[in-house]
Design a protein around this motif. Sequence first.
Motif, PDB file in Angstrom:
ATOM      1  N   ALA A 241     -24.240  -2.932   1.765  1.00 31.17           N
ATOM      2  CA  ALA A 241     -23.764  -3.958   2.712  1.00 31.17           C
ATOM      3  C   ALA A 241     -23.957  -3.562   4.163  1.00 31.17           C
ATOM      4  N   GLY A 242     -24.216  -2.292   4.415  1.00 30.16           N
ATOM      5  CA  GLY A 242     -24.412  -1.837   5.794  1.00 30.16           C
ATOM      6  C   GLY A 242     -25.863  -2.014   6.193  1.00 30.16           C
TER       7      GLY A 242
ATOM      8  N   HIS B  52     -12.125 -14.060  14.391  1.00 32.28           N
ATOM      9  CA  HIS B  52     -11.547 -12.888  13.720  1.00 32.28           C
ATOM     10  C   HIS B  52     -11.630 -11.662  14.648  1.00 32.28           C
TER      11      HIS B  52
ATOM     12  N   LEU C 285     -19.320   4.664  12.853  1.00 32.18           N
ATOM     13  CA  LEU C 285     -19.507   5.555  11.693  1.00 32.18           C
ATOM     14  C   LEU C 285     -19.656   4.657  10.471  1.00 32.18           C
TER      15      LEU C 285
ATOM     16  N   GLY D 119     -21.540  -3.405   9.079  1.00 25.97           N
ATOM     17  CA  GLY D 119     -21.336  -4.527   8.170  1.00 25.97           C
ATOM     18  C   GLY D 119     -21.212  -5.838   8.934  1.00 25.97           C
TER      19      GLY D 119
ATOM     20  N   GLY E 227     -22.388   8.170   7.997  1.00 28.14           N
ATOM     21  CA  GLY E 227     -21.513   9.056   7.232  1.00 28.14           C
ATOM     22  C   GLY E 227     -20.436   8.282   6.497  1.00 28.14           C
TER      23      GLY E 227
ATOM     24  N   GLY F  87     -17.446   1.337   9.555  1.00 29.91           N
ATOM     25  CA  GLY F  87     -17.965   0.119   8.921  1.00 29.91           C
ATOM     26  C   GLY F  87     -18.595  -0.839   9.926  1.00 29.91           C
TER      27      GLY F  87
ATOM     28  N   THR G 227     -13.506   4.286  -1.073  1.00 26.43           N
ATOM     29  CA  THR G 227     -13.621   3.953   0.353  1.00 26.43           C
ATOM     30  C   THR G 227     -12.348   3.323   0.905  1.00 26.43           C
TER      31      THR G 227
ATOM     32  N   ALA H 292     -14.497  -0.208   7.594  1.00 23.54           N
ATOM     33  CA  ALA H 292     -15.239   0.306   6.438  1.00 23.54           C
ATOM     34  C   ALA H 292     -14.507  -0.025   5.148  1.00 23.54           C
TER      35      ALA H 292
ATOM     36  N   SER I   8      -7.381  -5.537   7.580  1.00 24.28           N
ATOM     37  CA  SER I   8      -7.015  -5.852   6.206  1.00 24.28           C
ATOM     38  C   SER I   8      -7.303  -7.331   5.920  1.00 24.28           C
TER      39      SER I   8
ATOM     40  N   ILE J 278     -18.456  -8.113   9.749  1.00 25.72           N
ATOM     41  CA  ILE J 278     -17.472  -8.320  10.823  1.00 25.72           C
ATOM     42  C   ILE J 278     -17.528  -7.162  11.815  1.00 25.72           C
TER      43      ILE J 278
HETATM   44  P1  NAD Z   1     -19.077  -5.671   4.691  1.00 26.42           P
HETATM   45  O1  NAD Z   1     -19.115  -5.385   3.229  1.00 26.42           O
HETATM   46  O2  NAD Z   1     -20.072  -6.598   5.286  1.00 26.42           O
HETATM   47  O3  NAD Z   1     -19.226  -4.293   5.512  1.00 26.42           O
HETATM   48  C1  NAD Z   1     -18.593  -3.114   5.105  1.00 26.42           C
HETATM   49  C2  NAD Z   1     -19.244  -1.966   5.900  1.00 26.42           C
HETATM   50  O4  NAD Z   1     -18.566  -0.748   5.549  1.00 26.42           O
HETATM   51  C3  NAD Z   1     -20.728  -1.753   5.592  1.00 26.42           C
HETATM   52  O5  NAD Z   1     -21.448  -1.565   6.794  1.00 26.42           O
HETATM   53  C4  NAD Z   1     -20.734  -0.483   4.742  1.00 26.42           C
HETATM   54  O6  NAD Z   1     -21.941   0.258   4.858  1.00 26.42           O
HETATM   55  C5  NAD Z   1     -19.541   0.262   5.309  1.00 26.42           C
HETATM   56  N1  NAD Z   1     -18.980   1.231   4.369  1.00 26.42           N
HETATM   57  C6  NAD Z   1     -18.670   1.031   3.054  1.00 26.42           C
HETATM   58  N2  NAD Z   1     -18.194   2.159   2.514  1.00 26.42           N
HETATM   59  C7  NAD Z   1     -18.165   3.094   3.519  1.00 26.42           C
HETATM   60  C8  NAD Z   1     -17.748   4.439   3.584  1.00 26.42           C
HETATM   61  N3  NAD Z   1     -17.253   5.086   2.508  1.00 26.42           N
HETATM   62  N4  NAD Z   1     -17.847   5.088   4.759  1.00 26.42           N
HETATM   63  C9  NAD Z   1     -18.352   4.460   5.860  1.00 26.42           C
HETATM   64  N5  NAD Z   1     -18.782   3.187   5.850  1.00 26.42           N
HETATM   65  C10 NAD Z   1     -18.668   2.507   4.697  1.00 26.42           C
HETATM   66  O7  NAD Z   1     -17.594  -6.137   4.994  1.00 26.42           O
HETATM   67  P2  NAD Z   1     -17.037  -7.228   6.031  1.00 26.42           P
HETATM   68  O8  NAD Z   1     -17.062  -8.545   5.394  1.00 26.42           O
HETATM   69  O9  NAD Z   1     -17.657  -7.005   7.337  1.00 26.42           O
HETATM   70  O10 NAD Z   1     -15.509  -6.763   6.091  1.00 26.42           O
HETATM   71  C11 NAD Z   1     -15.102  -5.768   7.021  1.00 26.42           C
HETATM   72  C12 NAD Z   1     -13.632  -5.483   6.799  1.00 26.42           C
HETATM   73  O11 NAD Z   1     -12.895  -6.697   6.961  1.00 26.42           O
HETATM   74  C13 NAD Z   1     -13.302  -4.969   5.406  1.00 26.42           C
HETATM   75  O12 NAD Z   1     -12.321  -3.968   5.525  1.00 26.42           O
HETATM   76  C14 NAD Z   1     -12.747  -6.184   4.677  1.00 26.42           C
HETATM   77  O13 NAD Z   1     -11.816  -5.796   3.696  1.00 26.42           O
HETATM   78  C15 NAD Z   1     -12.094  -6.931   5.818  1.00 26.42           C
HETATM   79  N6  NAD Z   1     -11.998  -8.397   5.662  1.00 26.42           N
HETATM   80  C16 NAD Z   1     -13.125  -9.121   5.344  1.00 26.42           C
HETATM   81  C17 NAD Z   1     -13.023 -10.517   5.248  1.00 26.42           C
HETATM   82  C18 NAD Z   1     -14.225 -11.377   4.895  1.00 26.42           C
HETATM   83  O14 NAD Z   1     -14.046 -12.577   4.625  1.00 26.42           O
HETATM   84  N7  NAD Z   1     -15.437 -10.847   4.921  1.00 26.42           N
HETATM   85  C19 NAD Z   1     -11.794 -11.142   5.465  1.00 26.42           C
HETATM   86  C20 NAD Z   1     -10.665 -10.358   5.800  1.00 26.42           C
HETATM   87  C21 NAD Z   1     -10.801  -8.988   5.901  1.00 26.42           C
END
Ligand code: NAD
Length: 342
Positions: free
Chosen positions: A39-40, A222, A33, A11, A59, A8, A101, A83, A125, A13
């Motif tokens: 969102a990616g 974070h 990966l 994305g 992938g 992930g 996912t 991810a 998480s 973070i």
């Molecule tokens: P995001 O949605 O911006 O990014 C998610 C990334 O995961 C994307 O690049 C996407 O292409 C990739 N992805 C999705 N499904 C996939 C799969 N099956 N295989 C491989 N890649 C896959 O999310 P974010 O906001 O960057 O959050 C990242 C992590 O942090 C997540 O696990 C989320 O639960 C956690 N989190 C987010 C927040 C927040 O406020 N954004 C807060 C706490 C925790």
Amino acid sequence: MKNILVTGGAGFIGSNFVRRMTEKYPDYNIIVLDKLTYAGNLDNLLPVHDAPNYTFERGDIAHRATVERVIAEHQIDTVVNFAAESHVDRSILAPDAFIHTDVVGLYILLDVARHTGVERVHHVSTDEVYGSIEEGFFREGDPLEPNSPYAASKAGAEMMLRAYQVTYGLHTSVTRGSNTFGPYQYPEKIAPFFITEAIDDRPLPLYGDGMQVRDWLYVDDHCDAIDVALHQAAPGAIYNVGGEHELHNIEVTRFILQALDKPESLIRYVEDRPGHDRRYALTNDKIRAELGWTPQHTFESAMADTVRWYQANEWWWRKIKTGEYLEFYKAQYAQRLAEASE
Ligand code: NAD
Ligand code: TYD
């Protein structure tokens, strides 16, 4: 620790984490990966494109053969899992991808890791696994009572991680971060959504009475916490990572409007999100005492910087707000906005 798989990593973070790690640890190889879902975005990784210690693999973490190949080819010893399907509103419209996912994907990562000698899996998480709290603060030992399909999928993932730790002795760790904001955040989450809509003088759909409370964490803080936990957490350790800055949604909205010099008349109170958690709140006591981490940024300066970043980087977000984005926008907001009051 030498070859780190960041799932992930394209994305919001995850890409911040990759930009940080490639620079801070030139001796580590960072292998991303990412499935590149809506969102990616490889634009998020442009700053590291030419870094000698960075590699990108496209992938799905839920596809075992892909995960096996990537872990073997790059001799991965450490996995950091970002991810996920991450947006609550999308989980309400269609939970399937969240199970695929967030739950199955993590299970595949864990299972391949245990069979291939990966030394450590760190899982990113969220505070949403605890559910909502009226007063006080959640601690790491509190029961998980997730309320949205997104939160339930993240809680399910944590249960599987725990089982792999206890049953197979896999070295795992978890950070539960609070609501995160900063540059490169997909403009469906409240901060980048409202900033980019307000820049275009469009209405901001605030759910319900706008009095829900979130604890705001800057993305650099974070990632700093994840870095520290990755290097220091004992096997099985779980840490809250809160921003220590609680705000009502209306306060966040007003801050954004003021930073952009836009009028409050852009606010529209719309029909509430179903099952909307009223308040998230965490204590950082454990990570502060055991790992010495605390947030280093104030909400005011970090959110002001974030607003300026979106103003200066229209190239990044304008091209996102087309196609699939507009379909989601219509499904989510068209009727609510039509019925809304100012
Ligand atoms: P995001 O949605 O911006 O990014 C998610 C990334 O995961 C994307 O690049 C996407 O292409 C990739 N992805 C999705 N499904 C996939 C799969 N099956 N295989 C491989 N890649 C896959 O999310 P974010 O906001 O960057 O959050 C990242 C992590 O942090 C997540 O696990 C989320 O639960 C956690 N989190 C987010 C927040 C927040 O406020 N954004 C807060 C706490 C925790
Ligand atoms: P969001 O950024 O989706 O994060 P989360 O649901 O994971 O906390 O939403 C943050 C808060 O803002 C949440 O209480 C819902 C609210 N919100 C709105 O009022 N309007 C919106 O258009 C969005 C996206 C969120």
